[in-house]
Design an enzyme around this catalytic site. Structure first.
Site, PDB file in Angstrom:
ATOM      1  N   GLY A  41     -10.010  -5.535   9.555  1.00  0.00           N
ATOM      2  CA  GLY A  41      -9.879  -6.101   8.265  1.00  0.00           C
ATOM      3  C   GLY A  41      -8.747  -5.711   7.415  1.00  0.00           C
ATOM      4  O   GLY A  41      -7.529  -5.175   8.218  1.00  0.00           O
ATOM      5  N   CYS A  43      -8.497  -3.102   5.312  1.00  0.00           N
ATOM      6  CA  CYS A  43      -8.280  -1.881   5.193  1.00  0.00           C
ATOM      7  C   CYS A  43      -7.500  -1.089   6.203  1.00  0.00           C
ATOM      8  O   CYS A  43      -6.482  -0.493   6.026  1.00  0.00           O
ATOM      9  CB  CYS A  43      -9.721  -1.203   5.318  1.00  0.00           C
ATOM     10  N   LYS A  52      -1.496   4.443   3.448  1.00  0.00           N
ATOM     11  CA  LYS A  52      -1.648   5.766   3.371  1.00  0.00           C
ATOM     12  C   LYS A  52      -0.622   6.383   4.321  1.00  0.00           C
ATOM     13  O   LYS A  52      -0.136   7.393   3.987  1.00  0.00           O
ATOM     14  CB  LYS A  52      -3.021   6.488   3.779  1.00  0.00           C
ATOM     15  N   GLY A 180       0.545  -2.906 -12.697  1.00  0.00           N
ATOM     16  CA  GLY A 180       0.605  -1.527 -12.485  1.00  0.00           C
ATOM     17  C   GLY A 180      -0.928  -0.892 -12.262  1.00  0.00           C
ATOM     18  O   GLY A 180      -1.229  -0.016 -12.696  1.00  0.00           O
ATOM     19  N   GLY A 181      -1.667  -1.714 -11.322  1.00  0.00           N
ATOM     20  CA  GLY A 181      -2.835  -1.309 -11.020  1.00  0.00           C
ATOM     21  C   GLY A 181      -2.897  -0.276  -9.760  1.00  0.00           C
ATOM     22  O   GLY A 181      -1.875   0.299  -9.329  1.00  0.00           O
ATOM     23  N   ARG A 270      -7.026  -8.727  -6.402  1.00  0.00           N
ATOM     24  CA  ARG A 270      -7.512  -9.608  -5.243  1.00  0.00           C
ATOM     25  C   ARG A 270      -8.610 -10.444  -5.535  1.00  0.00           C
ATOM     26  O   ARG A 270      -9.294 -10.283  -6.564  1.00  0.00           O
ATOM     27  CB  ARG A 270      -7.847  -8.498  -4.044  1.00  0.00           C
ATOM     28  N   ASP A 310     -15.856  -6.794  -0.166  1.00  0.00           N
ATOM     29  CA  ASP A 310     -15.107  -7.382  -1.420  1.00  0.00           C
ATOM     30  C   ASP A 310     -15.455  -8.646  -1.907  1.00  0.00           C
ATOM     31  O   ASP A 310     -15.374  -8.803  -3.153  1.00  0.00           O
ATOM     32  CB  ASP A 310     -13.613  -7.467  -0.838  1.00  0.00           C
ATOM     33  N   HIS A 443     -12.245  31.168  -1.841  1.00  0.00           N
ATOM     34  CA  HIS A 443     -10.807  31.308  -2.263  1.00  0.00           C
ATOM     35  C   HIS A 443      -9.874  31.825  -1.433  1.00  0.00           C
ATOM     36  O   HIS A 443     -10.394  32.682  -0.440  1.00  0.00           O
ATOM     37  CB  HIS A 443     -11.180  32.784  -3.431  1.00  0.00           C
TER      38      HIS A 443
HETATM   39  P1  NAI Z   1      -5.833  -4.057  -9.752  1.00  0.00           P
HETATM   40  O1  NAI Z   1      -6.999  -4.506 -10.197  1.00  0.00           O
HETATM   41  O2  NAI Z   1      -5.951  -2.399  -9.295  1.00  0.00           O
HETATM   42  O3  NAI Z   1      -4.410  -3.924 -10.764  1.00  0.00           O
HETATM   43  C1  NAI Z   1      -3.918  -4.976 -11.033  1.00  0.00           C
HETATM   44  C2  NAI Z   1      -3.135  -4.769 -12.161  1.00  0.00           C
HETATM   45  O4  NAI Z   1      -2.372  -6.120 -12.493  1.00  0.00           O
HETATM   46  C3  NAI Z   1      -3.937  -4.447 -13.381  1.00  0.00           C
HETATM   47  O5  NAI Z   1      -3.385  -3.165 -13.968  1.00  0.00           O
HETATM   48  C4  NAI Z   1      -3.852  -5.691 -14.395  1.00  0.00           C
HETATM   49  O6  NAI Z   1      -3.709  -5.392 -15.664  1.00  0.00           O
HETATM   50  C5  NAI Z   1      -2.526  -5.987 -13.880  1.00  0.00           C
HETATM   51  N1  NAI Z   1      -2.114  -7.510 -14.233  1.00  0.00           N
HETATM   52  C6  NAI Z   1      -3.007  -8.562 -14.023  1.00  0.00           C
HETATM   53  N2  NAI Z   1      -2.303  -9.722 -14.262  1.00  0.00           N
HETATM   54  C7  NAI Z   1      -0.920  -9.467 -14.544  1.00  0.00           C
HETATM   55  C8  NAI Z   1       0.211 -10.197 -14.862  1.00  0.00           C
HETATM   56  N3  NAI Z   1       0.111 -11.340 -15.040  1.00  0.00           N
HETATM   57  N4  NAI Z   1       1.281  -9.544 -15.136  1.00  0.00           N
HETATM   58  C9  NAI Z   1       1.357  -8.229 -15.163  1.00  0.00           C
HETATM   59  N5  NAI Z   1       0.221  -7.336 -14.776  1.00  0.00           N
HETATM   60  C10 NAI Z   1      -0.945  -8.045 -14.709  1.00  0.00           C
HETATM   61  O7  NAI Z   1      -5.527  -4.698  -8.416  1.00  0.00           O
HETATM   62  P2  NAI Z   1      -4.637  -4.380  -7.223  1.00  0.00           P
HETATM   63  O8  NAI Z   1      -3.821  -3.051  -7.458  1.00  0.00           O
HETATM   64  O9  NAI Z   1      -3.917  -5.508  -6.706  1.00  0.00           O
HETATM   65  O10 NAI Z   1      -5.596  -3.967  -6.175  1.00  0.00           O
HETATM   66  C11 NAI Z   1      -6.629  -4.740  -5.714  1.00  0.00           C
HETATM   67  C12 NAI Z   1      -7.846  -4.213  -5.348  1.00  0.00           C
HETATM   68  O11 NAI Z   1      -7.697  -3.418  -4.144  1.00  0.00           O
HETATM   69  C13 NAI Z   1      -8.482  -3.365  -6.399  1.00  0.00           C
HETATM   70  O12 NAI Z   1      -9.834  -3.441  -6.511  1.00  0.00           O
HETATM   71  C14 NAI Z   1      -8.252  -1.757  -5.655  1.00  0.00           C
HETATM   72  O13 NAI Z   1      -9.458  -1.047  -6.064  1.00  0.00           O
HETATM   73  C15 NAI Z   1      -8.361  -2.205  -4.234  1.00  0.00           C
HETATM   74  N6  NAI Z   1      -7.593  -1.208  -3.511  1.00  0.00           N
HETATM   75  C16 NAI Z   1      -8.084   0.081  -3.524  1.00  0.00           C
HETATM   76  C17 NAI Z   1      -7.251   1.113  -3.139  1.00  0.00           C
HETATM   77  C18 NAI Z   1      -7.765   2.442  -2.930  1.00  0.00           C
HETATM   78  O14 NAI Z   1      -9.001   2.554  -3.042  1.00  0.00           O
HETATM   79  N7  NAI Z   1      -7.072   3.533  -2.666  1.00  0.00           N
HETATM   80  C19 NAI Z   1      -5.822   1.036  -2.609  1.00  0.00           C
HETATM   81  C20 NAI Z   1      -5.493  -0.280  -2.716  1.00  0.00           C
HETATM   82  C21 NAI Z   1      -6.066  -1.543  -3.461  1.00  0.00           C
END
Ligand code: NAI
Length: 466
Positions: A41, A43, A52, A180-181, A270, A310, A443
């Site tokens: 998938g 991931c 990563k 910036g997510g 997503r 998801d 430690h």
């Molecule tokens: P996200 O929900 O983390 O971030 C999307 C960002 O885009 C938010 O900050 C939002 O405010 C912003 N946004 C939305 N519409 C916009 C616009 N029109 N213009 C500018 N900013 C806008 O979604 P992201 O980063 O795409 O990740 C998707 C999913 O994948 C998330 O649910 C995340 O948890 C998951 N994921 C998890 C990872 C991990 O566990 N390390 C790694 C990568 C993804």
């Protein structure tokens, strides 16, 4: 048309589907998995694992630059992009191939093709050799999610989703990240580390909305140090190809401007991949955003049909999908009491430094009217963090003032994506901050920062000036 009969059909072989399939086989079921792409998938193929790999390469690049502080003379590193991508792809192939071997060893049958429901017990699979009908008593939907688009920015060409950003054909000199997510910052910081000029355009007032602002501050500071330009409360409106670059119309704090970049990474969230599964034919209901509502046993609105990962509500995290997969398998195998509990799901973000959280934030506790006590400890006062040259960050513990139980643990700093498991175990086991403080921690280790933050809840932290 050929026909296969199985006990259970699993639609999708990401971390939700493949884990569910293996567990079902362990519990004695004849399982068919339908997957059109390679196993693993998002991931394994286009998400957690390849990102990563690139991110750790970015750290290496940056560390090499800073090795002179430790007395080493290192030539300025340069990047062979195709070698990096080949190395990353090798890791992916090893893991996806590993799932294939696990399937074989458990006699799980993989049918490569795209499946859609004919009725509540039948799925038609379009394979390279023609259509195949699979009939099963139970069906688990685990088809995952896909990058969400926004108007004016169709994916393709200069507009990347995370998939293209993980396999660039060339390194862009200038990258705009819209959103910036989690994805935007993880990949944006990687690109900045390897020398790309990165601009982040985020709609809300802060990066990583929903994350404790104390943690975000540490990452935002590092992003700035890497040269990442961040525009919050800003929107990208449209773009056009001009003079060999993308000219992007951006609204920054109400002011219109145009930015010129080479690539645009669209990472605004997503969406569930439920549109093409023929769910209506099986009586599986979705909500208005396409997610499939499920109960604690991962049952959908249709009998004998389950959904995991998801495309169900809740965080889009691989480990949440895997945990649901185990529950669905146990329920299908008739194990009484199996239920998915979403209270203790750690979340990890591979920014620099890393962020890891579990439970609720200080703000959420206050919104819920819970009286809390908060403890903190900085990595800057931890011997191990200093000795590995990564002493930025902190651990923050939010406790219920009435009984000292842990409500949330929030970490930013070195290796916190590994450290958070101790906090998750503590919360799952109902331990208190005092229990952690009284547990002898080795430690010198990074884990001591969690222990000291728990001591700080009661004002008893040894290595803090108070
Ligand atoms: P996200 O929900 O983390 O971030 C999307 C960002 O885009 C938010 O900050 C939002 O405010 C912003 N946004 C939305 N519409 C916009 C616009 N029109 N213009 C500018 N900013 C806008 O979604 P992201 O980063 O795409 O990740 C998707 C999913 O994948 C998330 O649910 C995340 O948890 C998951 N994921 C998890 C990872 C991990 O566990 N390390 C790694 C990568 C993804």
């Amino acid at each position: 048309m050929s026909e296969i009969q199985a006990d259970t059909l699993v639609l999708g072989a990401g971390p939700a589907g493949y884990v569910c399939a293996i567990r079902l086989a362990q519990l004695g079921k004849k399982v068919v998995v339908v997957e059109e792409e390679d196993l693993g998938g998002t991931c394994l193929n286009w998400g957690c694992i390849p990102s990563k790999a690139l991110i750790s390469a970015g750290h290496f690049f940056e560390q090499a630059e800073h090795a002179s502080k430790m007395g080493f003379t290192v030539e300025t590193p340069s990047l062979d992009l195709s070698k990096l991508i080949t190395w990353k792809d090798g890791i992916v192939q090893r893991l996806t191939g590993g799932i294939g071997m696990l399937f074989k060893s458990r006699s799980v049958e993989w049918l490569k093709g795209s499946g859609s429901f004919v009725d509540g017990g039948t799925v038609q699979v379009d394979t390279a050799d023609g259509p195949v009908t699979v009939k099963a008593r139970d069906i688990v939907i685990a088809a995952g999610s896909e990058p969400a688009p926004i108007s004016g920015f169709d994916f393709g060409g200069r507009v990347w989703s995370s998939t293209e950003a993980l396999s660039p054909d060339e390194m862009p000199a200038r990258l705009m990240v819209i959103g910036g997510g989690v994805i935007g910052l993880e990949l944006g910081m990687f690109y900045a580390q390897v020398g790309c000029e990165v601009t982040v355009v985020e709609a809300t007032a802060s990066l990583l909305p929903g994350t404790d602002p104390e943690l975000v501050k540490v990452v935002a500071r590092k992003a700035k140090k890497l040269g990442v330009k961040v525009h919050t409360s800003s929107f990208a409106r449209s773009w056009e190809e001009k003079e060999g670059a993308a000219h992007v119309a951006v609204e920054i704090g109400g002011e219109e401007s145009v930015m010129v970049v080479d690539r645009i990474l669209l990472s605004v969230g997503r969406r569930p991949r439920t549109g093409s599964l023929g769910l209506e034919s099986a009586g599986v209901k979705t909500d208005d955003r396409g997610f499939i509502p499920v109960d604690e046993q991962c049952r959908t609105s249709a009998p004998h049909i389950y959904a995991i990962g998801d495309l169900t509500l809740g965080p889009m995290l691989a480990h949440k999908g895997s945990a649901q997969g185990l529950v669905a398998a146990a329920v299908i195998a008739g194990q009484a009491g199996a239920a998915f509990d979403n209270k203790v799901i750690p979340s990890v973000i591979f920014t620099d430094p890393e962020i890891a959280t579990v439970g609720i934030t200080e703000d959420e506790a206050k919104e819920q009217g819970i009286a809390i006590k908060v403890g903190r400890f900085n990595f800057g006062a931890n011997g191990r963090a200093l000795s590995i040259g990564k002493a930025e960050g902190l651990v923050k513990v939010v406790c219920d003032a009435s009984d000292d139980s842990l409500l949330g643990v929030h970490m930013v700093g070195p290796n916190v994506t590994d450290l958070i498991a101790e906090a998750a175990l503590a919360m799952e086991s109902g331990l208190t901050a005092e229990d952690i403080a009284l547990t002898v921690h080795p430690h010198p280790t990074l884990n001591e920062v969690f222990m000291e933050a728990c001591e700080d809840v009661h004002g008893l932290c040894i290595h803090s000036a108070g």
